[in-house]
Enzyme design. Structure first.
Site, mmCIF file in Angstrom:
data_model
loop_
_atom_site.group_PDB
_atom_site.id
_atom_site.type_symbol
_atom_site.label_atom_id
_atom_site.label_comp_id
_atom_site.label_asym_id
_atom_site.label_seq_id
_atom_site.Cartn_x
_atom_site.Cartn_y
_atom_site.Cartn_z
ATOM 1 N N ASP A 57 0.835 -1.208 0.000
ATOM 2 C CA ASP A 57 0.000 0.000 0.000
ATOM 3 C C ASP A 57 0.869 1.257 0.000
ATOM 4 O OD1 ASP A 57 -2.189 -1.634 0.307
ATOM 5 O OD2 ASP A 57 -2.252 -1.388 2.487
HETATM 6 N N1 URA Z 1 -1.319 -5.893 3.978
HETATM 7 C C1 URA Z 1 -1.749 -4.621 3.992
HETATM 8 O O1 URA Z 1 -2.761 -4.315 4.623
HETATM 9 N N2 URA Z 1 -1.051 -3.700 3.299
HETATM 10 C C2 URA Z 1 0.068 -3.984 2.608
HETATM 11 O O2 URA Z 1 0.662 -3.092 1.997
HETATM 12 C C3 URA Z 1 0.504 -5.316 2.601
HETATM 13 C C4 URA Z 1 -0.208 -6.252 3.297
#
Ligand code: URA
Length: 240
Positions: A102
């Site tokens: 993310d």
């Molecule tokens: N899980 C999440 O919530 N975000 C990420 O970036 C990776 C795994």
């Protein structure tokens, strides 16, 4: 596997459209056989020649990147935000991230131009263990930690078993640091797992991607994988 016209275009020999014309004109051979179908797919091991001359393929490159927060895990962003490939302007090969983290998540991300390995790494049957450190609030109870480990019902189904450990907690601030290792790669999975238990993730970092850790790297830094690390990735994702 990649489309023949894309491989020819990538070698800098012709535009994608001209590459298609070369194929239709019978000027392209794969492993010595003339190929005239535009849909033909080739792998890194196939020998492609144009007018009898082997094409120069891009060397395959593999990087481990410590993605900072505030960076998009893609090649381009339609809102002009910084992407992970902006950190690789010195690399001539056309690399892309394997999977995604993310915008708000930092940590270990692999980038490569090896489409075959990337596909294998992202295939659910080969999903590697990924270890995250989440800073959450409030402090999870033992029962919540157990639920995270056993599986959480999300809108896209139950999560698989995970390894979960409370690393530290601050009673005054009502925050905790939780290490969680999962092998699935669903969208925003870690955040959604905590959120299902009314726990808010304040910070999230991926510490390890399979056997690859961030040791020695700072946010925004990367290193090339060592040949034995590439071999191990290939070996671990080989179908039986
Ligand atoms: N899980 C999440 O919530 N975000 C990420 O970036 C990776 C795994």
């Amino acid at each position: 596997m990649e489309r023949l016209q894309k491989v020819i275009a990538r070698a800098g020999l012709a535009s994608r459209r001209k590459a298609e014309q070369l194929i239709l004109d019978g000027k392209v051979q794969v492993n010595g056989q003339t190929v005239k179908e535009l849909g033909t797919k080739v792998s890194n091991n196939d020998k492609v020649t144009v007018n009898g001359v082997p094409i120069d393929k891009e060397p395959l490159v593999y990087y481990l990147f410590y993605k900072p927060t505030g960076v998009i895990s893609s090649v381009k962003d339609d809102r002009n935000r910084t992407t992970v490939v902006d950190f690789f302007k010195h690399v001539p090969e056309r690399i892309f991230p394997v999977g995604r983290l993310d915008y708000d998540t930092s940590g270990a991300l692999l980038l490569t131009n090896d489409g075959e390995l990337a596909n294998r790494l992202m295939h659910p049957s080969f999903e590697f263990d990924k270890t995250y450190i989440a800073n959450v609030t409030p402090i999870p109870t033992n029962d919540q930690l157990r639920q995270l480990a056993m599986g959480i019902r999300l809108e896209d189904g139950m999560t698989a078993k995970a390894r979960v450990q409370l690393l530290a907690s601050d009673k005054e601030k009502k925050t905790a640091s939780v290490q969680m290792t999962i092998h699935e790669g669903r969208n925003r999975q870690v955040r959604r797992m905590f959120s299902a238990l009314h726990l808010h993730v304040r910070k999230l970092k991926r510490e390890r991607y399979g056997f690859l850790s961030l040791n020695g790297l700072h946010p925004g830094e990367s290193r090339e994988l060592k040949p034995h690390e590439v071999k191990t990735l290939m070996h671990n994702t080989r179908s039986t």
